[in-house]
Design an enzyme around this catalytic site. Structure first.
Site, PDB file in Angstrom:
ATOM      1  N   LYS A  83      58.582  41.431  68.173  1.00  0.00           N
ATOM      2  CA  LYS A  83      57.664  40.699  67.285  1.00  0.00           C
ATOM      3  C   LYS A  83      58.449  39.651  66.517  1.00  0.00           C
ATOM      4  O   LYS A  83      59.475  39.947  65.900  1.00  0.00           O
ATOM      5  CB  LYS A  83      57.054  41.681  66.285  1.00  0.00           C
ATOM      6  CG  LYS A  83      55.589  41.914  66.485  1.00  0.00           C
ATOM      7  CD  LYS A  83      55.143  42.929  65.466  1.00  0.00           C
ATOM      8  CE  LYS A  83      53.695  42.796  65.161  1.00  0.00           C
ATOM      9  NZ  LYS A  83      53.286  43.776  64.159  1.00  0.00           N
TER      10      LYS A  83
HETATM   11  C1  E4P Z   1      50.202  44.501  63.529  1.00  0.00           C
HETATM   12  O1  E4P Z   1      50.711  43.882  64.423  1.00  0.00           O
HETATM   13  C2  E4P Z   1      50.201  44.002  62.132  1.00  0.00           C
HETATM   14  O2  E4P Z   1      51.494  43.996  61.620  1.00  0.00           O
HETATM   15  C3  E4P Z   1      49.285  44.849  61.292  1.00  0.00           C
HETATM   16  O3  E4P Z   1      48.061  45.019  61.986  1.00  0.00           O
HETATM   17  C4  E4P Z   1      49.059  44.296  59.905  1.00  0.00           C
HETATM   18  O4  E4P Z   1      48.060  45.047  59.264  1.00  0.00           O
HETATM   19  P1  E4P Z   1      47.778  44.958  57.701  1.00  0.00           P
HETATM   20  O5  E4P Z   1      47.280  43.603  57.379  1.00  0.00           O
HETATM   21  O6  E4P Z   1      46.752  46.030  57.452  1.00  0.00           O
HETATM   22  O7  E4P Z   1      49.085  45.244  57.016  1.00  0.00           O
END
Ligand code: E4P
Length: 214
Positions: A83
């Site tokens: 990521k």
């Molecule tokens: C996943 O890839 C993201 O990091 C995650 O869904 C973020 O979620 P949040 O906005 O609830 O922290």
């Protein structure tokens, strides 16, 4: 539509993966920090359970640092996806990594233009954050719709992961909009499984069955 589980909690992953309803896992630095575990060790543990894509995020913000971390993460297991945050340096890193065959998931996408640029740089996945857009008074689902439309029109291979999912309706609407994947917290998967009418129906069937024994 495929679902990924959005967590770094191994117990949750084992429990939900067994159900056969998720294909992969996504993590982020906040989710890993919440577990208080060694990051690389946890990714290896997840990879022992989950055969599909597992997203693990870099911390560095410069190209060289991101690429170095990405190579280390990718060497942990064959199904690790790195990521990378949506920045100029991030785009450069995606280009380098895609040239090396390392899969990437460009995260913190809040506009269609960001998503398109990430795809052009060679991202395997992009993660538009719908819940965080809703939080600031925008309609996160509109972003999913825009991305699906443009990616379909130009036949872009990059897959759209609806991220920052807060409730079952987000999943349903993301499916209707044509997102390839939704990454979902365990709590939301539980909410999707359960329905009070199902519980009521089971109780009624069992009660009727008991009557036959009398
Ligand atoms: C996943 O890839 C993201 O990091 C995650 O869904 C973020 O979620 P949040 O906005 O609830 O922290």
């Amino acid at each position: 539509m495929r679902f990924f589980l959005d967590t770094a909690n191994l117990e949750e992953i084992k429990e939900i993966y067994e159900l056969g309803v998720i294909d992969g896992v996504t993590t982020n630095p906040s989710l890993v920090a919440k577990e208080g575990v060694d990051f690389h060790q946890r990714i290896k543990e997840i990879a022992e359970v989950v055969k599909g894509p597992i997203s693990a995020e870099v911390i560095a913000l410069d190209h060289d640092g991101m690429v170095k971390e990405a190579r280390e993460l990718a060497s942990l297991a064959p199904n690790v996806v790195v990521k990378i945050p949506m920045t100029k340096e991030g785009l450069k890193a995606v280009k380098t990594l895609s040239g090396e065959g390392i899969k990437t998931n460009v995260t913190l996408i809040f506009s269609a233009n960001q998503g398109i640029l990430a795809a052009n740089a060679g991202a395997t996945y992009i993660s538009p954050f719908i819940g965080r857009l809703d939080d600031i008074g925008h309609d996160g689902m509109e972003l999913i719709k825009e991305l699906v439309k443009v990616f379909d029109y130009y036949m872009i291979d990059t897959e759209i992961i609806a991220a920052s999912v807060r409730h079952p309706l987000h999943c349903l609407k993301a499916m209707e909009a044509g997102a390839h994947i939704a990454t979902v917290p365990a709590k939301v998967i539980e909410q999707m499984i359960n329905h009070p009418m199902t519980d009521k129906g089971i109780a009624a069937f069992l009660a009727d069955w008991e009557k036959t024994k009398k």
